[in-house]
Design a protein around this motif. Structure first.
Motif, PDB file in Angstrom:
ATOM      1  N   VAL A   1       0.836  -1.203   0.000  1.00 22.01           N
ATOM      2  CA  VAL A   1       0.000   0.000   0.000  1.00 22.01           C
ATOM      3  C   VAL A   1       0.868   1.249   0.000  1.00 22.01           C
ATOM      4  O   VAL A   1       0.593   2.214  -0.727  1.00 22.01           O
ATOM      5  CB  VAL A   1      -0.950  -0.012   1.219  1.00 22.01           C
ATOM      6  CG1 VAL A   1      -1.582   1.361   1.430  1.00 22.01           C
ATOM      7  CG2 VAL A   1      -2.033  -1.060   1.030  1.00 22.01           C
TER       8      VAL A   1
ATOM      9  N   CYS B   1      -5.735   4.004  -1.439  1.00 24.33           N
ATOM     10  CA  CYS B   1      -4.599   3.434  -0.698  1.00 24.33           C
ATOM     11  C   CYS B   1      -4.502   4.042   0.692  1.00 24.33           C
ATOM     12  O   CYS B   1      -4.162   3.346   1.654  1.00 24.33           O
ATOM     13  CB  CYS B   1      -3.304   3.669  -1.469  1.00 24.33           C
ATOM     14  SG  CYS B   1      -3.129   2.689  -2.966  1.00 24.33           S
TER      15      CYS B   1
ATOM     16  N   ALA C   1      -6.932   2.311   2.799  1.00 22.46           N
ATOM     17  CA  ALA C   1      -6.412   0.988   3.147  1.00 22.46           C
ATOM     18  C   ALA C   1      -5.333   1.090   4.210  1.00 22.46           C
ATOM     19  O   ALA C   1      -5.245   0.245   5.119  1.00 22.46           O
ATOM     20  CB  ALA C   1      -5.864   0.295   1.895  1.00 22.46           C
TER      21      ALA C   1
END
Length: 310
Positions: free
Chosen positions: A83, A159, A162
Protein backbone atom coordinates in the motif's frame (compact mmCIF):
# COMPACT_ATOMS: atom_id res chain seq x y z
CA UNK A 1 0.70 9.37 9.84
CA UNK A 2 0.69 7.29 12.87
CA UNK A 3 -0.47 3.81 13.62
CA UNK A 4 -2.76 4.96 16.40
CA UNK A 5 -4.32 8.18 17.62
CA UNK A 6 -4.79 8.48 21.34
CA UNK A 7 -5.81 12.03 22.07
CA UNK A 8 -7.06 12.56 25.58
CA UNK A 9 -9.24 15.61 25.29
CA UNK A 10 -6.78 17.93 27.06
CA UNK A 11 -6.51 21.50 25.91
CA UNK A 12 -3.60 21.64 23.44
CA UNK A 13 -0.81 24.16 23.83
CA UNK A 14 0.22 26.59 21.14
CA UNK A 15 3.32 24.42 20.81
CA UNK A 16 1.16 21.41 19.98
CA UNK A 17 -0.74 23.33 17.32
CA UNK A 18 2.51 24.68 15.90
CA UNK A 19 3.97 21.17 15.78
CA UNK A 20 0.94 19.83 13.89
CA UNK A 21 1.09 22.63 11.35
CA UNK A 22 4.86 22.21 10.98
CA UNK A 23 4.40 18.49 10.39
CA UNK A 24 1.74 19.08 7.72
CA UNK A 25 3.83 21.79 6.07
CA UNK A 26 6.91 19.57 6.05
CA UNK A 27 4.93 16.79 4.39
CA UNK A 28 3.65 18.97 1.56
CA UNK A 29 6.89 20.89 1.05
CA UNK A 30 8.61 17.51 0.81
CA UNK A 31 6.15 16.42 -1.87
CA UNK A 32 6.81 19.62 -3.84
CA UNK A 33 10.57 19.16 -3.52
CA UNK A 34 10.25 15.57 -4.72
CA UNK A 35 8.28 16.73 -7.75
CA UNK A 36 11.32 18.76 -8.82
CA UNK A 37 13.12 15.48 -9.51
CA UNK A 38 10.53 14.22 -12.01
CA UNK A 39 12.53 15.44 -15.01
CA UNK A 40 15.57 13.44 -13.87
CA UNK A 41 14.27 10.23 -12.32
CA UNK A 42 10.51 10.34 -12.91
CA UNK A 43 7.78 9.75 -10.30
CA UNK A 44 8.80 6.11 -9.83
CA UNK A 45 12.40 7.13 -9.17
CA UNK A 46 11.33 9.70 -6.60
CA UNK A 47 9.22 7.09 -4.81
CA UNK A 48 12.10 4.58 -4.85
CA UNK A 49 14.63 7.01 -3.37
CA UNK A 50 12.13 8.34 -0.87
CA UNK A 51 11.26 4.85 0.38
CA UNK A 52 14.92 3.86 0.64
CA UNK A 53 15.71 6.99 2.66
CA UNK A 54 12.71 6.45 4.94
CA UNK A 55 13.71 2.82 5.56
CA UNK A 56 17.34 3.78 6.20
CA UNK A 57 16.22 6.17 8.94
CA UNK A 58 13.27 4.30 10.46
CA UNK A 59 14.71 0.78 10.71
CA UNK A 60 17.68 1.76 12.91
CA UNK A 61 15.46 4.09 14.96
CA UNK A 62 12.61 1.63 15.60
CA UNK A 63 14.51 -1.67 15.33
CA UNK A 64 11.54 -3.98 14.72
CA UNK A 65 12.34 -7.57 15.69
CA UNK A 66 11.41 -9.09 12.32
CA UNK A 67 12.49 -12.60 13.35
CA UNK A 68 9.77 -12.70 16.00
CA UNK A 69 6.94 -11.61 13.67
CA UNK A 70 4.21 -14.25 13.36
CA UNK A 71 2.19 -14.77 10.19
CA UNK A 72 -0.84 -12.86 11.59
CA UNK A 73 1.60 -9.96 12.05
CA UNK A 74 3.47 -10.43 8.79
CA UNK A 75 0.62 -10.57 6.28
CA UNK A 76 -0.90 -7.16 7.11
CA UNK A 77 2.63 -5.72 7.34
CA UNK A 78 3.45 -7.01 3.86
CA UNK A 79 0.16 -5.67 2.55
CA UNK A 80 0.86 -2.31 4.20
CA UNK A 81 4.23 -2.20 2.44
CA UNK A 82 2.50 -2.73 -0.91
CA UNK A 83 0.00 0.00 0.00
CA UNK A 84 2.85 2.41 0.84
CA UNK A 85 4.50 1.86 -2.53
CA UNK A 86 1.25 2.04 -4.51
CA UNK A 87 0.02 5.10 -2.64
CA UNK A 88 3.21 7.07 -3.22
CA UNK A 89 3.58 6.03 -6.85
CA UNK A 90 -0.03 6.89 -7.69
CA UNK A 91 0.17 10.20 -5.83
CA UNK A 92 3.42 11.34 -7.47
CA UNK A 93 2.17 10.22 -10.87
CA UNK A 94 -0.99 12.27 -10.25
CA UNK A 95 1.11 15.26 -9.16
CA UNK A 96 3.06 14.98 -12.42
CA UNK A 97 -0.17 15.13 -14.44
CA UNK A 98 -2.60 17.40 -12.55
CA UNK A 99 -0.50 19.26 -9.98
CA UNK A 100 0.16 18.92 -6.27
CA UNK A 101 -2.92 20.70 -4.89
CA UNK A 102 -5.44 18.73 -6.93
CA UNK A 103 -3.69 15.41 -6.40
CA UNK A 104 -3.50 15.76 -2.61
CA UNK A 105 -7.12 16.92 -2.39
CA UNK A 106 -8.29 13.84 -4.30
CA UNK A 107 -6.07 11.65 -2.11
CA UNK A 108 -7.65 13.23 0.97
CA UNK A 109 -10.98 11.66 0.03
CA UNK A 110 -9.54 8.36 1.37
CA UNK A 111 -9.55 9.24 5.08
CA UNK A 112 -12.83 11.11 4.63
CA UNK A 113 -14.39 7.96 3.20
CA UNK A 114 -13.14 5.92 6.16
CA UNK A 115 -14.58 8.47 8.57
CA UNK A 116 -17.99 8.32 6.91
CA UNK A 117 -18.07 4.62 5.98
CA UNK A 118 -21.00 2.67 7.30
CA UNK A 119 -22.90 5.72 8.54
CA UNK A 120 -26.44 6.47 7.40
CA UNK A 121 -27.13 9.64 9.35
CA UNK A 122 -28.36 12.69 7.51
CA UNK A 123 -25.32 14.63 8.66
CA UNK A 124 -22.89 12.13 7.14
CA UNK A 125 -24.89 11.85 3.94
CA UNK A 126 -24.72 15.64 3.70
CA UNK A 127 -20.93 15.40 4.10
CA UNK A 128 -20.77 12.88 1.27
CA UNK A 129 -22.83 15.19 -0.94
CA UNK A 130 -20.63 18.14 0.00
CA UNK A 131 -17.47 16.21 -0.85
CA UNK A 132 -18.97 15.25 -4.21
CA UNK A 133 -19.69 18.91 -4.97
CA UNK A 134 -16.14 19.82 -3.97
CA UNK A 135 -14.64 17.20 -6.26
CA UNK A 136 -16.85 18.28 -9.14
CA UNK A 137 -15.74 21.91 -8.74
CA UNK A 138 -12.16 20.79 -8.38
CA UNK A 139 -12.13 18.74 -11.58
CA UNK A 140 -14.92 20.29 -13.69
CA UNK A 141 -15.03 17.20 -15.95
CA UNK A 142 -14.80 17.97 -19.65
CA UNK A 143 -12.93 17.08 -22.84
CA UNK A 144 -9.79 18.82 -21.54
CA UNK A 145 -9.80 17.05 -18.16
CA UNK A 146 -6.86 14.78 -17.37
CA UNK A 147 -8.97 11.82 -16.32
CA UNK A 148 -5.99 9.45 -15.88
CA UNK A 149 -4.46 11.99 -13.51
CA UNK A 150 -7.73 12.23 -11.58
CA UNK A 151 -7.92 8.45 -11.45
CA UNK A 152 -4.38 8.24 -10.04
CA UNK A 153 -5.31 10.76 -7.35
CA UNK A 154 -8.36 8.70 -6.40
CA UNK A 155 -6.22 5.54 -6.35
CA UNK A 156 -3.91 7.27 -3.88
CA UNK A 157 -6.98 8.07 -1.78
CA UNK A 158 -8.09 4.43 -1.83
CA UNK A 159 -4.60 3.43 -0.70
CA UNK A 160 -4.76 5.99 2.10
CA UNK A 161 -8.04 4.44 3.27
CA UNK A 162 -6.41 0.99 3.15
CA UNK A 163 -3.46 2.38 5.11
CA UNK A 164 -5.79 3.53 7.90
CA UNK A 165 -7.62 0.20 8.10
CA UNK A 166 -4.39 -1.83 8.08
CA UNK A 167 -2.88 0.39 10.77
CA UNK A 168 -5.94 -0.17 12.94
CA UNK A 169 -5.43 -3.92 12.58
CA UNK A 170 -1.68 -3.80 13.15
CA UNK A 171 -2.08 -1.48 16.12
CA UNK A 172 -3.55 -4.42 18.04
CA UNK A 173 -0.88 -6.87 16.88
CA UNK A 174 2.43 -4.98 17.04
CA UNK A 175 3.62 -2.35 19.53
CA UNK A 176 4.70 1.18 18.68
CA UNK A 177 6.00 1.87 15.20
CA UNK A 178 7.22 -1.66 14.47
CA UNK A 179 4.57 -2.27 11.81
CA UNK A 180 5.09 1.00 9.85
CA UNK A 181 8.87 0.62 10.07
CA UNK A 182 8.74 -2.97 8.79
CA UNK A 183 6.24 -2.01 6.09
CA UNK A 184 8.53 0.81 4.99
CA UNK A 185 11.31 -1.74 4.57
CA UNK A 186 9.00 -3.95 2.49
CA UNK A 187 8.08 -0.95 0.33
CA UNK A 188 11.75 -0.02 -0.08
CA UNK A 189 12.58 -3.56 -1.22
CA UNK A 190 9.72 -3.45 -3.73
CA UNK A 191 11.08 -0.16 -5.11
CA UNK A 192 14.70 -1.32 -5.19
CA UNK A 193 14.55 -2.61 -8.82
CA UNK A 194 13.53 0.88 -9.95
CA UNK A 195 16.57 2.36 -8.23
CA UNK A 196 18.83 -0.27 -9.82
CA UNK A 197 17.48 0.46 -13.32
CA UNK A 198 18.00 4.20 -12.84
CA UNK A 199 21.51 3.57 -11.55
CA UNK A 200 22.37 1.43 -14.59
CA UNK A 201 20.95 4.14 -16.87
CA UNK A 202 23.13 6.73 -15.17
CA UNK A 203 20.15 8.80 -14.02
CA UNK A 204 20.52 8.26 -10.28
CA UNK A 205 22.80 11.17 -9.49
CA UNK A 206 22.98 14.88 -8.83
CA UNK A 207 20.01 17.10 -8.10
CA UNK A 208 17.37 14.46 -8.85
CA UNK A 209 18.61 12.15 -6.10
CA UNK A 210 19.05 15.07 -3.70
CA UNK A 211 15.49 16.31 -4.24
CA UNK A 212 14.07 12.79 -3.79
CA UNK A 213 16.13 12.21 -0.64
CA UNK A 214 14.97 15.50 0.86
CA UNK A 215 11.39 14.46 0.06
CA UNK A 216 11.96 11.26 2.04
CA UNK A 217 13.13 13.24 5.06
CA UNK A 218 10.50 15.99 4.93
CA UNK A 219 7.51 13.82 3.99
CA UNK A 220 8.35 10.73 6.04
CA UNK A 221 10.88 11.10 8.83
CA UNK A 222 9.97 14.58 10.09
CA UNK A 223 6.19 13.90 10.21
CA UNK A 224 6.78 10.57 11.98
CA UNK A 225 8.70 12.27 14.78
CA UNK A 226 6.38 15.29 14.99
CA UNK A 227 3.18 13.25 15.09
CA UNK A 228 4.52 10.89 17.75
CA UNK A 229 5.10 13.92 19.97
CA UNK A 230 1.90 15.78 19.24
CA UNK A 231 -0.50 12.84 19.53
CA UNK A 232 0.43 12.52 23.20
CA UNK A 233 -0.63 16.11 23.82
CA UNK A 234 -3.73 16.90 21.74
CA UNK A 235 -7.17 15.34 21.33
CA UNK A 236 -7.67 13.03 18.36
CA UNK A 237 -10.53 15.25 17.15
CA UNK A 238 -8.29 18.33 16.98
CA UNK A 239 -5.57 16.36 15.23
CA UNK A 240 -8.05 15.28 12.56
CA UNK A 241 -9.36 18.81 12.07
CA UNK A 242 -5.88 20.32 11.78
CA UNK A 243 -4.83 17.60 9.34
CA UNK A 244 -7.63 18.82 7.10
CA UNK A 245 -5.39 21.69 6.01
CA UNK A 246 -3.16 19.32 4.01
CA UNK A 247 -4.84 20.06 0.65
CA UNK A 248 -4.51 23.81 1.24
CA UNK A 249 -0.85 23.48 2.19
CA UNK A 250 -0.29 21.27 -0.86
CA UNK A 251 -1.84 23.91 -3.12
CA UNK A 252 0.33 26.62 -1.55
CA UNK A 253 3.47 24.48 -1.84
CA UNK A 254 2.64 23.81 -5.48
CA UNK A 255 2.14 27.52 -6.08
CA UNK A 256 5.35 28.68 -4.35
CA UNK A 257 7.76 25.87 -5.24
CA UNK A 258 6.36 24.49 -8.48
CA UNK A 259 4.61 27.60 -9.86
CA UNK A 260 1.35 25.68 -10.23
CA UNK A 261 -1.36 28.35 -10.32
CA UNK A 262 -4.87 27.08 -9.56
CA UNK A 263 -8.07 28.44 -11.08
CA UNK A 264 -10.78 29.88 -8.81
CA UNK A 265 -12.97 26.79 -9.24
CA UNK A 266 -10.08 24.59 -8.09
CA UNK A 267 -9.56 26.67 -4.95
CA UNK A 268 -13.31 26.47 -4.32
CA UNK A 269 -13.25 22.66 -4.67
CA UNK A 270 -10.30 22.36 -2.28
CA UNK A 271 -12.02 24.63 0.26
CA UNK A 272 -15.20 22.55 0.18
CA UNK A 273 -13.37 19.22 0.61
CA UNK A 274 -11.32 20.63 3.49
CA UNK A 275 -14.41 22.08 5.18
CA UNK A 276 -16.35 18.84 4.80
CA UNK A 277 -13.53 16.77 6.31
CA UNK A 278 -13.05 19.17 9.24
CA UNK A 279 -16.79 19.21 9.91
CA UNK A 280 -17.07 15.41 9.68
CA UNK A 281 -14.20 14.88 12.13
CA UNK A 282 -15.49 17.48 14.58
CA UNK A 283 -19.05 16.13 14.45
CA UNK A 284 -17.91 12.58 15.12
CA UNK A 285 -15.61 13.48 18.02
CA UNK A 286 -14.61 10.62 20.23
CA UNK A 287 -15.76 7.87 17.84
CA UNK A 288 -13.54 5.45 15.93
CA UNK A 289 -14.13 7.39 12.74
CA UNK A 290 -12.24 10.36 14.06
CA UNK A 291 -9.25 8.13 14.54
CA UNK A 292 -9.40 7.10 10.95
CA UNK A 293 -9.71 10.60 9.66
CA UNK A 294 -6.85 11.81 11.73
CA UNK A 295 -4.48 9.06 10.72
CA UNK A 296 -4.08 9.97 7.35
CA UNK A 297 -2.42 12.00 5.71
CA UNK A 298 -0.56 13.52 2.15
CA UNK A 299 0.85 12.45 1.45
CA UNK A 300 2.16 10.80 3.94
CA UNK A 301 4.53 7.74 4.63
CA UNK A 302 2.91 6.29 7.60
CA UNK A 303 3.84 9.36 9.46
CA UNK A 304 1.40 12.00 8.39
CA UNK A 305 -1.09 12.40 5.87
CA UNK A 306 1.56 12.99 2.45
CA UNK A 307 0.50 11.53 2.52
CA UNK A 308 -0.07 11.36 3.29
CA UNK A 309 1.90 9.35 2.51
CA UNK A 310 4.90 6.86 2.80
Amino acid sequence: MTSEITGTGRTPSLGGLATMLASATSSQVGAAVGAQAFATVGPAGVVAVRQLVAAAVLLPAVRPDLRRFTWPQWWPTLLLGVVFATMNLSLYSAVDRIGLGLAVTLEFLGPLAVALAGSRTRLDLACVAGAAVGVYLLVLPGPASDLPGVGLGLLAGACWAAYILLNRLLGSRLPGLQAPAAATAVSALACLPVAVVLLVQGRLHGGGVLFAAVAGLLSSVVPYAADLIVLRRVPARLFGVVMSVHPVLAALAGLVLLHQVLDPHEWAGIAIVVAVNAFAVAARAGGPASDGAGSDGAGSDGATPDGPTL
